[in-house]
Write a protein that holds these residues in place. Structure first.
Motif, PDB file in Angstrom:
ATOM      1  N   TYR A 109     -13.274  37.720 -31.619  1.00  0.00           N
ATOM      2  CA  TYR A 109     -13.298  36.456 -32.349  1.00  0.00           C
ATOM      3  C   TYR A 109     -14.745  36.060 -32.608  1.00  0.00           C
ATOM      4  CZ  TYR A 109      -8.573  36.247 -30.364  1.00  0.00           C
ATOM      5  OH  TYR A 109      -7.295  36.538 -29.981  1.00  0.00           O
ATOM      6  N   TRP A 110     -14.955  35.454 -33.756  1.00  0.00           N
ATOM      7  CA  TRP A 110     -16.292  35.020 -34.161  1.00  0.00           C
ATOM      8  C   TRP A 110     -16.314  33.531 -34.449  1.00  0.00           C
ATOM      9  CZ3 TRP A 110     -20.697  38.078 -34.726  1.00  0.00           C
ATOM     10  CH2 TRP A 110     -20.511  39.459 -34.667  1.00  0.00           C
ATOM     11  N   GLY A 111     -17.449  32.915 -34.133  1.00  0.00           N
ATOM     12  CA  GLY A 111     -17.674  31.555 -34.574  1.00  0.00           C
ATOM     13  C   GLY A 111     -18.253  31.552 -35.977  1.00  0.00           C
ATOM     14  N   LYS A 112     -18.461  30.348 -36.515  1.00  0.00           N
ATOM     15  CA  LYS A 112     -18.956  30.237 -37.889  1.00  0.00           C
ATOM     16  C   LYS A 112     -20.473  30.144 -37.962  1.00  0.00           C
ATOM     17  CE  LYS A 112     -14.740  28.192 -39.724  1.00  0.00           C
ATOM     18  NZ  LYS A 112     -14.115  27.048 -40.449  1.00  0.00           N
ATOM     19  N   GLY A 113     -21.116  30.023 -36.813  1.00  0.00           N
ATOM     20  CA  GLY A 113     -22.570  30.076 -36.780  1.00  0.00           C
ATOM     21  C   GLY A 113     -23.246  28.721 -36.723  1.00  0.00           C
ATOM     22  N   THR A 114     -24.473  28.759 -36.223  1.00  0.00           N
ATOM     23  CA  THR A 114     -25.322  27.571 -36.206  1.00  0.00           C
ATOM     24  C   THR A 114     -26.730  27.999 -36.618  1.00  0.00           C
ATOM     25  OG1 THR A 114     -26.073  25.688 -34.853  1.00  0.00           O
ATOM     26  CG2 THR A 114     -25.915  27.806 -33.736  1.00  0.00           C
ATOM     27  N   LEU A 115     -27.357  27.205 -37.451  1.00  0.00           N
ATOM     28  CA  LEU A 115     -28.646  27.588 -38.020  1.00  0.00           C
ATOM     29  C   LEU A 115     -29.794  27.173 -37.103  1.00  0.00           C
ATOM     30  CD1 LEU A 115     -30.389  28.640 -40.382  1.00  0.00           C
ATOM     31  CD2 LEU A 115     -30.230  26.325 -41.373  1.00  0.00           C
ATOM     32  N   VAL A 116     -30.658  28.130 -36.839  1.00  0.00           N
ATOM     33  CA  VAL A 116     -31.894  27.884 -36.097  1.00  0.00           C
ATOM     34  C   VAL A 116     -33.068  28.144 -37.033  1.00  0.00           C
ATOM     35  CG1 VAL A 116     -33.365  28.667 -34.206  1.00  0.00           C
ATOM     36  CG2 VAL A 116     -30.892  28.460 -33.866  1.00  0.00           C
ATOM     37  N   THR A 117     -33.911  27.146 -37.174  1.00  0.00           N
ATOM     38  CA  THR A 117     -35.096  27.277 -38.014  1.00  0.00           C
ATOM     39  C   THR A 117     -36.326  27.019 -37.164  1.00  0.00           C
ATOM     40  OG1 THR A 117     -33.865  26.497 -39.948  1.00  0.00           O
ATOM     41  CG2 THR A 117     -36.269  26.491 -40.099  1.00  0.00           C
ATOM     42  N   VAL A 118     -37.215  27.998 -37.127  1.00  0.00           N
ATOM     43  CA  VAL A 118     -38.449  27.869 -36.353  1.00  0.00           C
ATOM     44  C   VAL A 118     -39.607  27.767 -37.338  1.00  0.00           C
ATOM     45  CG1 VAL A 118     -39.908  28.821 -34.542  1.00  0.00           C
ATOM     46  CG2 VAL A 118     -37.428  29.269 -34.539  1.00  0.00           C
ATOM     47  N   SER A 119     -40.184  26.607 -37.420  1.00  0.00           N
ATOM     48  CA  SER A 119     -41.220  26.368 -38.412  1.00  0.00           C
ATOM     49  C   SER A 119     -42.071  25.178 -38.002  1.00  0.00           C
ATOM     50  CB  SER A 119     -40.582  26.102 -39.784  1.00  0.00           C
ATOM     51  OG  SER A 119     -41.567  25.761 -40.742  1.00  0.00           O
ATOM     52  N   SER A 120     -43.328  25.237 -38.390  1.00  0.00           N
ATOM     53  CA  SER A 120     -44.222  24.103 -38.138  1.00  0.00           C
ATOM     54  C   SER A 120     -44.258  23.175 -39.350  1.00  0.00           C
ATOM     55  CB  SER A 120     -45.620  24.598 -37.801  1.00  0.00           C
ATOM     56  OG  SER A 120     -46.102  25.463 -38.805  1.00  0.00           O
TER      57      SER A 120
END
Length: 120
Positions: A109-120
């Motif tokens: 089973y898979w989830g739909k995801g969560t966005l991680v953004t690494v930026s200054s």
């Protein structure tokens, strides 16, 4: 109804930390191995970390070793990914996956995801 729901993503500066959660429902989470994958824009989905059903073993992609920690709490039907020392190249949608191998067939089973953004 089977569900895996990720949470905890967001915008973070380089060097920062985030903890992702994956809440499971509708199946016996405790017998499933769990993994975190990520997919950056224009790239294939890749395995980040995995943990066995009883949390007895873990594995990590070389790119995150020493920075990320996978864990789970079977009493809460929840898995986690602690991400420290984040880098811009960690920017991606992060997905959790639960997988059970009976020896005869595999259920995942898979989830739909969560966005991680690494930026200054």
């Amino acid at each position: 109804q089977v569900q895996l729901v990720e949470s905890g993503g967001g915008l973070v500066q380089p060097g920062g930390s985030l903890r992702l959660s994956c809440a499971a429902s509708g199946f016996t989470f405790s017998i499933y191995a769990m993994s975190w994958y990520r997919q950056a824009p224009g790239k294939d989905r890749e395995l980040v970390a995995g943990i066995s059903s009883a949390a007895g073993s873990t594995n990590y992609a070389d790119s995150v070793k020493g920075r990320f920690t996978i864990s789970r709490d079977n009493a809460k039907n929840t898995g986690y990914l602690q991400m420290n020392s984040l880098k811009p190249e960690d920017t991606a949608v992060y997905y959790c996956k639960a997988q059970w191998d009976s020896g005869k067939y595999v259920m995942d089973y898979w989830g739909k995801g969560t966005l991680v953004t690494v930026s200054s």
